[in-house]
Design a protein around this motif. Structure first.
Motif, PDB file in Angstrom:
ATOM      1  N   LEU A 153       0.822  -1.213   0.000  1.00  0.00           N
ATOM      2  CA  LEU A 153       0.000   0.000   0.000  1.00  0.00           C
ATOM      3  C   LEU A 153       0.858   1.266   0.000  1.00  0.00           C
ATOM      4  O   LEU A 153       0.406   2.344   0.360  1.00  0.00           O
ATOM      5  CB  LEU A 153      -0.982   0.003   1.170  1.00  0.00           C
ATOM      6  N   ILE A 154       2.114   1.097  -0.441  1.00  0.00           N
ATOM      7  CA  ILE A 154       3.020   2.217  -0.675  1.00  0.00           C
ATOM      8  C   ILE A 154       3.312   2.245  -2.176  1.00  0.00           C
ATOM      9  O   ILE A 154       3.755   1.247  -2.746  1.00  0.00           O
ATOM     10  CB  ILE A 154       4.332   2.064   0.109  1.00  0.00           C
ATOM     11  N   HIS A 155       3.056   3.378  -2.821  1.00  0.00           N
ATOM     12  CA  HIS A 155       3.146   3.466  -4.272  1.00  0.00           C
ATOM     13  C   HIS A 155       4.113   4.569  -4.676  1.00  0.00           C
ATOM     14  O   HIS A 155       3.826   5.757  -4.478  1.00  0.00           O
ATOM     15  CB  HIS A 155       1.758   3.750  -4.863  1.00  0.00           C
ATOM     16  N   ASP A 156       5.253   4.186  -5.208  1.00  0.00           N
ATOM     17  CA  ASP A 156       6.211   5.150  -5.739  1.00  0.00           C
ATOM     18  C   ASP A 156       5.845   5.422  -7.200  1.00  0.00           C
ATOM     19  O   ASP A 156       5.940   4.519  -8.043  1.00  0.00           O
ATOM     20  CB  ASP A 156       7.638   4.601  -5.627  1.00  0.00           C
ATOM     21  N   LEU A 157       5.431   6.648  -7.494  1.00  0.00           N
ATOM     22  CA  LEU A 157       4.818   6.952  -8.781  1.00  0.00           C
ATOM     23  C   LEU A 157       5.532   8.085  -9.511  1.00  0.00           C
ATOM     24  O   LEU A 157       6.154   8.948  -8.888  1.00  0.00           O
ATOM     25  CB  LEU A 157       3.343   7.337  -8.577  1.00  0.00           C
ATOM     26  N   LYS A 158       5.377   8.046 -10.834  1.00  0.00           N
ATOM     27  CA  LYS A 158       5.834   9.138 -11.694  1.00  0.00           C
ATOM     28  C   LYS A 158       4.672   9.526 -12.586  1.00  0.00           C
ATOM     29  O   LYS A 158       4.113   8.688 -13.299  1.00  0.00           O
ATOM     30  CB  LYS A 158       7.037   8.714 -12.532  1.00  0.00           C
ATOM     31  N   CYS A 159       4.289  10.775 -12.553  1.00  0.00           N
ATOM     32  CA  CYS A 159       3.128  11.229 -13.313  1.00  0.00           C
ATOM     33  C   CYS A 159       3.398  11.116 -14.815  1.00  0.00           C
ATOM     34  O   CYS A 159       4.410  11.634 -15.303  1.00  0.00           O
ATOM     35  CB  CYS A 159       2.798  12.669 -12.944  1.00  0.00           C
ATOM     36  N   PRO A 160       2.504  10.452 -15.561  1.00  0.00           N
ATOM     37  CA  PRO A 160       2.709  10.332 -17.007  1.00  0.00           C
ATOM     38  C   PRO A 160       2.447  11.646 -17.744  1.00  0.00           C
ATOM     39  O   PRO A 160       2.810  11.779 -18.913  1.00  0.00           O
ATOM     40  CB  PRO A 160       1.688   9.264 -17.411  1.00  0.00           C
ATOM     41  N   HIS A 161       1.856  12.605 -17.069  1.00  0.00           N
ATOM     42  CA  HIS A 161       1.520  13.875 -17.710  1.00  0.00           C
ATOM     43  C   HIS A 161       2.635  14.909 -17.562  1.00  0.00           C
ATOM     44  O   HIS A 161       3.050  15.527 -18.550  1.00  0.00           O
ATOM     45  CB  HIS A 161       0.220  14.436 -17.115  1.00  0.00           C
ATOM     46  N   CYS A 162       3.125  15.102 -16.330  1.00  0.00           N
ATOM     47  CA  CYS A 162       4.134  16.144 -16.107  1.00  0.00           C
ATOM     48  C   CYS A 162       5.497  15.593 -15.705  1.00  0.00           C
ATOM     49  O   CYS A 162       6.471  16.343 -15.634  1.00  0.00           O
ATOM     50  CB  CYS A 162       3.642  17.117 -15.037  1.00  0.00           C
ATOM     51  N   GLY A 163       5.568  14.287 -15.438  1.00  0.00           N
ATOM     52  CA  GLY A 163       6.836  13.684 -15.052  1.00  0.00           C
ATOM     53  C   GLY A 163       7.197  13.859 -13.592  1.00  0.00           C
ATOM     54  O   GLY A 163       8.271  13.414 -13.164  1.00  0.00           O
ATOM     55  N   GLY A 164       6.332  14.505 -12.820  1.00  0.00           N
ATOM     56  CA  GLY A 164       6.608  14.703 -11.408  1.00  0.00           C
ATOM     57  C   GLY A 164       6.566  13.401 -10.626  1.00  0.00           C
ATOM     58  O   GLY A 164       5.746  12.517 -10.914  1.00  0.00           O
ATOM     59  N   ARG A 165       7.421  13.278  -9.634  1.00  0.00           N
ATOM     60  CA  ARG A 165       7.479  12.071  -8.818  1.00  0.00           C
ATOM     61  C   ARG A 165       6.785  12.305  -7.488  1.00  0.00           C
ATOM     62  O   ARG A 165       6.918  13.357  -6.870  1.00  0.00           O
ATOM     63  CB  ARG A 165       8.933  11.657  -8.599  1.00  0.00           C
ATOM     64  N   PHE A 166       6.030  11.291  -7.068  1.00  0.00           N
ATOM     65  CA  PHE A 166       5.389  11.374  -5.757  1.00  0.00           C
ATOM     66  C   PHE A 166       5.193   9.966  -5.212  1.00  0.00           C
ATOM     67  O   PHE A 166       5.253   8.969  -5.949  1.00  0.00           O
ATOM     68  CB  PHE A 166       4.066  12.136  -5.815  1.00  0.00           C
ATOM     69  N   CYS A 167       5.006   9.885  -3.916  1.00  0.00           N
ATOM     70  CA  CYS A 167       4.790   8.600  -3.249  1.00  0.00           C
ATOM     71  C   CYS A 167       3.435   8.652  -2.563  1.00  0.00           C
ATOM     72  O   CYS A 167       3.176   9.525  -1.736  1.00  0.00           O
ATOM     73  CB  CYS A 167       5.897   8.325  -2.229  1.00  0.00           C
ATOM     74  N   LEU A 168       2.587   7.705  -2.918  1.00  0.00           N
ATOM     75  CA  LEU A 168       1.233   7.657  -2.386  1.00  0.00           C
ATOM     76  C   LEU A 168       1.129   6.568  -1.325  1.00  0.00           C
ATOM     77  O   LEU A 168       1.393   5.399  -1.594  1.00  0.00           O
ATOM     78  CB  LEU A 168       0.241   7.384  -3.516  1.00  0.00           C
ATOM     79  N   PHE A 169       0.765   6.958  -0.123  1.00  0.00           N
ATOM     80  CA  PHE A 169       0.556   6.036   0.984  1.00  0.00           C
ATOM     81  C   PHE A 169      -0.957   5.893   1.195  1.00  0.00           C
ATOM     82  O   PHE A 169      -1.643   6.884   1.454  1.00  0.00           O
ATOM     83  CB  PHE A 169       1.193   6.554   2.275  1.00  0.00           C
ATOM     84  N   VAL A 170      -1.464   4.678   1.064  1.00  0.00           N
ATOM     85  CA  VAL A 170      -2.904   4.445   1.225  1.00  0.00           C
ATOM     86  C   VAL A 170      -3.161   3.851   2.606  1.00  0.00           C
ATOM     87  O   VAL A 170      -2.700   2.749   2.915  1.00  0.00           O
ATOM     88  CB  VAL A 170      -3.451   3.503   0.134  1.00  0.00           C
ATOM     89  N   ARG A 171      -3.857   4.596   3.436  1.00  0.00           N
ATOM     90  CA  ARG A 171      -4.173   4.128   4.789  1.00  0.00           C
ATOM     91  C   ARG A 171      -5.369   3.178   4.715  1.00  0.00           C
ATOM     92  O   ARG A 171      -6.516   3.566   4.930  1.00  0.00           O
ATOM     93  CB  ARG A 171      -4.463   5.315   5.693  1.00  0.00           C
ATOM     94  N   LYS A 172      -5.049   1.953   4.400  1.00  0.00           N
ATOM     95  CA  LYS A 172      -6.065   0.920   4.256  1.00  0.00           C
ATOM     96  C   LYS A 172      -5.352  -0.401   4.483  1.00  0.00           C
ATOM     97  O   LYS A 172      -4.170  -0.529   4.144  1.00  0.00           O
ATOM     98  CB  LYS A 172      -6.659   0.984   2.849  1.00  0.00           C
ATOM     99  N   HIS A 173      -6.032  -1.362   5.054  1.00  0.00           N
ATOM    100  CA  HIS A 173      -5.386  -2.641   5.322  1.00  0.00           C
ATOM    101  C   HIS A 173      -5.753  -3.665   4.259  1.00  0.00           C
ATOM    102  O   HIS A 173      -6.763  -3.515   3.562  1.00  0.00           O
ATOM    103  CB  HIS A 173      -5.735  -3.130   6.725  1.00  0.00           C
ATOM    104  N   LYS A 174      -4.923  -4.679   4.148  1.00  0.00           N
ATOM    105  CA  LYS A 174      -5.066  -5.615   3.043  1.00  0.00           C
ATOM    106  C   LYS A 174      -6.436  -6.292   3.036  1.00  0.00           C
ATOM    107  O   LYS A 174      -7.028  -6.516   1.973  1.00  0.00           O
ATOM    108  CB  LYS A 174      -3.953  -6.662   3.078  1.00  0.00           C
ATOM    109  N   PHE A 175      -6.975  -6.618   4.217  1.00  0.00           N
ATOM    110  CA  PHE A 175      -8.286  -7.273   4.220  1.00  0.00           C
ATOM    111  C   PHE A 175      -9.357  -6.349   3.649  1.00  0.00           C
ATOM    112  O   PHE A 175     -10.297  -6.805   2.992  1.00  0.00           O
ATOM    113  CB  PHE A 175      -8.657  -7.751   5.627  1.00  0.00           C
TER     114      PHE A 175
END
Length: 269
Positions: free
Chosen positions: A22-44
């Motif tokens: 639930l940790i997502h290291d991302l690169k925007c396909p539109h502007c190329g900006g990098r960000f990391c998205l943390f989703v506060r949610k559990h696997k179940f």
């Protein structure tokens, strides 16, 4: 199930698949900006939502696999929450307790039966009574095995009944955990913090809490403060589970109606 993530640099959306951590290291396909998205949610919760989306989309058999996996991962969530809560009441340092739990869980990580055994013991120690709901019929194990292992193609009505059973059991046990579930939430936050510390300055961190079928009841309305070593709070235990409550299709149906518009929105992206 992809979900829309908004780039913090250009504010445009992109579809993202749930990562196991639930940790997502991302690169925007539109502007190329990098960000990391943390989703506060559990696997179940993620797995249950995947099952819900499959059910709404007409994939009944696939939904069963997700609902079954959600229940197994919730048993792990319960064990972790109860164990860390117990360690806190004894004044044990959180990181030490978590590391010991991780090492112990490795012995059962690949064996579902042993995981259920650990859950049964954790429930007994915490609630002081037998987990009478663990019978094969109550858990819908025969139905699950027919679908997953014997290739049974179930009608939607049977899948909805199974989903309602899983939903009611998880919802009831979350209610009994109450604020104790916050210890598992704290473990996730510590994992997020460890990854956050490794990010370069140019990477923007984004934290999101996606609405799910179980909503805020996951953590009994408690914040994370006060859940460190030596501190714990508990709400009164719910009454023993009855077959009527276990098969509460009405409660599942209501939650499904609340969740369906959000899932439809995700599917349209």
């Amino acid at each position: 199930m992809p979900f829309p993530a908004t780039c913090p640099h250009c504010r445009r959306e992109q579809p993202v698949e749930f990562a196991d951590s639930l940790i997502h290291d991302l690169k925007c396909p539109h502007c190329g900006g990098r960000f990391c998205l943390f989703v506060r949610k559990h696997k179940f919760e993620v797995l249950f939502d995947l099952g819900t989306q499959a059910l709404l989309g007409g994939y009944a058999r696939e939904a069963v696999a997700s609902f079954a996996a959600a229940l197994e991962r919730f048993f792990e969530f319960y064990v972790r929450a109860a164990t860390l809560e117990r360690a806190a009441t004894r004044g044990q340092e959180f990181g030490e307790a978590e590391a010991l739990l991780d090492r112990t869980w490795r012995h059962v990580a690949s064996q579902s039966e042993r995981q259920i055994g650990m859950f049964a013991l954790a429930y007994l120690l915490r609630e002081g009574r037998e987990p009478e709901f663990l019978g094969s019929q109550a858990l819908g194990a025969d139905f699950r095995n027919r679908v997953i292992h014997r290739g049974y193609l179930p009608p939607r009505a049977e899948v909805e009944a199974y989903a309602a059973r899983v939903f009611a059991l998880i919802d009831r046990l979350l209610g009994e955990l109450g604020e104790g579930a916050g210890h598992a939430e704290l473990a996730q936050e510590r994992a997020f913090a460890a990854h956050l510390a490794t990010l370069p300055d140019a990477v923007v961190a984004v934290f999101e809490e996606h609405p799910g079928m179980f909503r805020a009841r996951r953590f009994g309305g408690a914040g994370l403060e006060g859940l460190g070593a030596g501190k714990s709070a508990r709400r009164p235990a719910a009454p023993p589970l009855t077959p009527t409550r276990l098969n509460d299709a009405q409660a599942f149906g209501q939650a499904l109606r609340e969740r369906a518009p959000l899932l439809d929105r995700l599917k349209s992206r």
